[in-house]
Design a protein around this motif. Structure first.
Motif, PDB file in Angstrom:
ATOM      1  N   THR A  39       0.837  -1.193   0.000  1.00  0.00           N
ATOM      2  CA  THR A  39       0.000   0.000   0.000  1.00  0.00           C
ATOM      3  C   THR A  39       0.877   1.251   0.000  1.00  0.00           C
ATOM      4  O   THR A  39       2.050   1.215   0.391  1.00  0.00           O
ATOM      5  CB  THR A  39      -0.931   0.048   1.224  1.00  0.00           C
ATOM      6  N   ASN A  40       0.280   2.355  -0.418  1.00  0.00           N
ATOM      7  CA  ASN A  40       0.994   3.639  -0.383  1.00  0.00           C
ATOM      8  C   ASN A  40       1.462   3.935   1.037  1.00  0.00           C
ATOM      9  O   ASN A  40       2.592   4.386   1.247  1.00  0.00           O
ATOM     10  CB  ASN A  40       0.089   4.765  -0.879  1.00  0.00           C
ATOM     11  N   GLY A  41       0.608   3.678   2.008  1.00  0.00           N
ATOM     12  CA  GLY A  41       0.962   3.934   3.406  1.00  0.00           C
ATOM     13  C   GLY A  41       2.129   3.087   3.869  1.00  0.00           C
ATOM     14  O   GLY A  41       3.025   3.567   4.564  1.00  0.00           O
ATOM     15  N   HIS A  42       2.126   1.823   3.490  1.00  0.00           N
ATOM     16  CA  HIS A  42       3.228   0.939   3.872  1.00  0.00           C
ATOM     17  C   HIS A  42       4.543   1.446   3.280  1.00  0.00           C
ATOM     18  O   HIS A  42       5.558   1.504   3.964  1.00  0.00           O
ATOM     19  CB  HIS A  42       2.933  -0.491   3.414  1.00  0.00           C
ATOM     20  N   GLU A  43       4.524   1.822   2.013  1.00  0.00           N
ATOM     21  CA  GLU A  43       5.748   2.302   1.371  1.00  0.00           C
ATOM     22  C   GLU A  43       6.237   3.603   1.980  1.00  0.00           C
ATOM     23  O   GLU A  43       7.444   3.844   2.064  1.00  0.00           O
ATOM     24  CB  GLU A  43       5.533   2.473  -0.133  1.00  0.00           C
ATOM     25  N   LEU A  44       5.318   4.452   2.434  1.00  0.00           N
ATOM     26  CA  LEU A  44       5.691   5.760   2.983  1.00  0.00           C
ATOM     27  C   LEU A  44       5.845   5.750   4.506  1.00  0.00           C
ATOM     28  O   LEU A  44       6.024   6.806   5.108  1.00  0.00           O
ATOM     29  CB  LEU A  44       4.667   6.823   2.562  1.00  0.00           C
ATOM     30  N   GLY A  45       5.778   4.575   5.122  1.00  0.00           N
ATOM     31  CA  GLY A  45       6.011   4.486   6.561  1.00  0.00           C
ATOM     32  C   GLY A  45       4.789   4.706   7.425  1.00  0.00           C
ATOM     33  O   GLY A  45       4.911   4.912   8.632  1.00  0.00           O
ATOM     34  N   ASP A  46       3.606   4.661   6.845  1.00  0.00           N
ATOM     35  CA  ASP A  46       2.352   4.833   7.588  1.00  0.00           C
ATOM     36  C   ASP A  46       1.440   3.632   7.317  1.00  0.00           C
ATOM     37  O   ASP A  46       0.349   3.776   6.770  1.00  0.00           O
ATOM     38  CB  ASP A  46       1.674   6.140   7.167  1.00  0.00           C
ATOM     39  N   PRO A  47       1.878   2.418   7.685  1.00  0.00           N
ATOM     40  CA  PRO A  47       1.115   1.219   7.327  1.00  0.00           C
ATOM     41  C   PRO A  47      -0.265   1.148   7.973  1.00  0.00           C
ATOM     42  O   PRO A  47      -1.157   0.487   7.450  1.00  0.00           O
ATOM     43  CB  PRO A  47       2.000   0.069   7.798  1.00  0.00           C
ATOM     44  N   ASP A  48      -0.453   1.838   9.096  1.00  0.00           N
ATOM     45  CA  ASP A  48      -1.743   1.813   9.778  1.00  0.00           C
ATOM     46  C   ASP A  48      -2.651   2.961   9.348  1.00  0.00           C
ATOM     47  O   ASP A  48      -3.760   3.097   9.853  1.00  0.00           O
ATOM     48  CB  ASP A  48      -1.540   1.840  11.291  1.00  0.00           C
TER      49      ASP A  48
ATOM     50  N   GLY B 256       1.207  12.320  15.671  1.00  0.00           N
ATOM     51  CA  GLY B 256       2.613  12.033  15.905  1.00  0.00           C
ATOM     52  C   GLY B 256       3.366  11.757  14.615  1.00  0.00           C
ATOM     53  O   GLY B 256       2.861  11.960  13.514  1.00  0.00           O
ATOM     54  N   ALA B 257       4.586  11.299  14.772  1.00  0.00           N
ATOM     55  CA  ALA B 257       5.444  11.006  13.626  1.00  0.00           C
ATOM     56  C   ALA B 257       4.950   9.750  12.910  1.00  0.00           C
ATOM     57  O   ALA B 257       4.247   8.939  13.495  1.00  0.00           O
ATOM     58  CB  ALA B 257       6.880  10.800  14.111  1.00  0.00           C
ATOM     59  N   PRO B 258       5.339   9.596  11.639  1.00  0.00           N
ATOM     60  CA  PRO B 258       4.987   8.345  10.963  1.00  0.00           C
ATOM     61  C   PRO B 258       5.548   7.154  11.730  1.00  0.00           C
ATOM     62  O   PRO B 258       6.552   7.266  12.439  1.00  0.00           O
ATOM     63  CB  PRO B 258       5.659   8.475   9.595  1.00  0.00           C
ATOM     64  N   PHE B 259       4.917   6.011  11.589  1.00  0.00           N
ATOM     65  CA  PHE B 259       5.332   4.778  12.248  1.00  0.00           C
ATOM     66  C   PHE B 259       6.798   4.473  11.977  1.00  0.00           C
ATOM     67  O   PHE B 259       7.536   4.050  12.844  1.00  0.00           O
ATOM     68  CB  PHE B 259       4.429   3.639  11.762  1.00  0.00           C
ATOM     69  N   ARG B 260       7.227   4.696  10.742  1.00  0.00           N
ATOM     70  CA  ARG B 260       8.583   4.359  10.332  1.00  0.00           C
ATOM     71  C   ARG B 260       9.122   5.490   9.473  1.00  0.00           C
ATOM     72  O   ARG B 260       8.413   6.040   8.642  1.00  0.00           O
ATOM     73  CB  ARG B 260       8.518   3.044   9.529  1.00  0.00           C
ATOM     74  N   ASP B 261      10.408   5.832   9.674  1.00  0.00           N
ATOM     75  CA  ASP B 261      11.023   6.856   8.828  1.00  0.00           C
ATOM     76  C   ASP B 261      12.309   6.351   8.168  1.00  0.00           C
ATOM     77  O   ASP B 261      13.131   7.139   7.717  1.00  0.00           O
ATOM     78  CB  ASP B 261      11.269   8.143   9.601  1.00  0.00           C
ATOM     79  N   ILE B 262      12.463   5.038   8.115  1.00  0.00           N
ATOM     80  CA  ILE B 262      13.570   4.436   7.380  1.00  0.00           C
ATOM     81  C   ILE B 262      12.997   3.436   6.382  1.00  0.00           C
ATOM     82  O   ILE B 262      11.852   2.999   6.517  1.00  0.00           O
ATOM     83  CB  ILE B 262      14.585   3.726   8.318  1.00  0.00           C
ATOM     84  N   ASP B 263      13.776   3.097   5.384  1.00  0.00           N
ATOM     85  CA  ASP B 263      13.345   2.172   4.342  1.00  0.00           C
ATOM     86  C   ASP B 263      12.043   2.645   3.701  1.00  0.00           C
ATOM     87  O   ASP B 263      11.076   1.904   3.570  1.00  0.00           O
ATOM     88  CB  ASP B 263      13.218   0.743   4.883  1.00  0.00           C
ATOM     89  N   ILE B 264      12.030   3.923   3.309  1.00  0.00           N
ATOM     90  CA  ILE B 264      10.866   4.523   2.654  1.00  0.00           C
ATOM     91  C   ILE B 264      11.013   4.294   1.157  1.00  0.00           C
ATOM     92  O   ILE B 264      11.999   4.720   0.547  1.00  0.00           O
ATOM     93  CB  ILE B 264      10.782   6.037   2.963  1.00  0.00           C
ATOM     94  N   SER B 265      10.061   3.617   0.562  1.00  0.00           N
ATOM     95  CA  SER B 265      10.123   3.327  -0.868  1.00  0.00           C
ATOM     96  C   SER B 265       9.166   4.245  -1.626  1.00  0.00           C
ATOM     97  O   SER B 265       8.446   5.044  -1.030  1.00  0.00           O
ATOM     98  CB  SER B 265       9.815   1.854  -1.132  1.00  0.00           C
ATOM     99  N   HIS B 266       9.169   4.122  -2.929  1.00  0.00           N
ATOM    100  CA  HIS B 266       8.364   5.007  -3.772  1.00  0.00           C
ATOM    101  C   HIS B 266       7.023   4.373  -4.117  1.00  0.00           C
ATOM    102  O   HIS B 266       6.983   3.311  -4.734  1.00  0.00           O
ATOM    103  CB  HIS B 266       9.116   5.346  -5.056  1.00  0.00           C
ATOM    104  N   PRO B 267       5.920   5.017  -3.740  1.00  0.00           N
ATOM    105  CA  PRO B 267       4.589   4.458  -4.010  1.00  0.00           C
ATOM    106  C   PRO B 267       4.121   4.630  -5.449  1.00  0.00           C
ATOM    107  O   PRO B 267       3.022   4.212  -5.788  1.00  0.00           O
ATOM    108  CB  PRO B 267       3.686   5.235  -3.047  1.00  0.00           C
TER     109      PRO B 267
END
Length: 176
Positions: free
Chosen positions: A88-97, A107-118
């Motif tokens: 999903t776009n969210g998963h790739e951008l660090g916002d899987p939920d 708050g901050a995105p769930f993850r801010d590393i390993d951000i891929s291109h949606p």
């Protein structure tokens, strides 16, 4: 007519136009999670919604979906898989939920590393899952949720996750 314009004036005009384009990308980057951290094949991608990394041009599938969403990050856009790569776009951008908000209220995105291109199917994150640090380390198990005590006082709305890292176990609490 352009030949009669001094080179320094042309440079100022071009720089002014490019500055406006960069300002537009900057504005869009701040309204998607980790918009300034998007990578594709090891390259930083400033123009996230476009086929060219730094000069814009035609929109990629994510750019089309983002425009269709009214240039707003929302749950529908987050849950889409614009590039058809199975993430999903969210998963790739660090916002899987799909909970991140541009105003910072979530708050901050769930993850801010390993951000891929949606917007490109050849760009996928290696991170898995959502909810806590489990996505970074290949999964975690919630070992409890609800009330957790601190200094003998109950704290509501907290989940504790334990992640096995070889022989070590990493445990953390997060607000739910």
């Amino acid at each position: 007519m352009l030949s009669s314009i001094p080179a320094c004036v042309k440079a100022v005009l071009v720089a002014g136009c490019l500055g406006r384009v960069v300002e537009a990308w900057d504005a869009y980057q701040t309204i998607i999670p980790n918009g300034k951290m998007v990578m594709r094949n090891g390259q930083s991608w400033l123009a996230v919604g476009h086929v060219s990394a730094d000069t814009g041009g035609d929109r990629n599938p994510f750019g089309v979906a983002f425009a269709s969403a009214g240039y707003e990050w929302n749950a529908d856009l987050c849950k889409q898989d614009s590039d058809g790569d199975g993430q999903t776009n969210g998963h790739e951008l660090g916002d899987p939920d799909c909970v991140w908000m541009p105003d910072g209220s979530a708050g901050a995105p769930f993850r801010d590393i390993d951000i891929s291109h949606p917007g490109f199917a050849d760009s996928k994150t290696g991170a898995s899952g959502g909810g806590g640090f489990g996505g970074l380390f290949g999964g975690g198990d919630d070992v409890g949720s609800g009330e957790v005590e601190k200094d003998g006082l109950p704290r509501a709305g907290v989940a504790v996750t334990a992640i096995a890292l070889g022989a070590a176990v990493l445990a953390f609490a997060r607000q739910v």
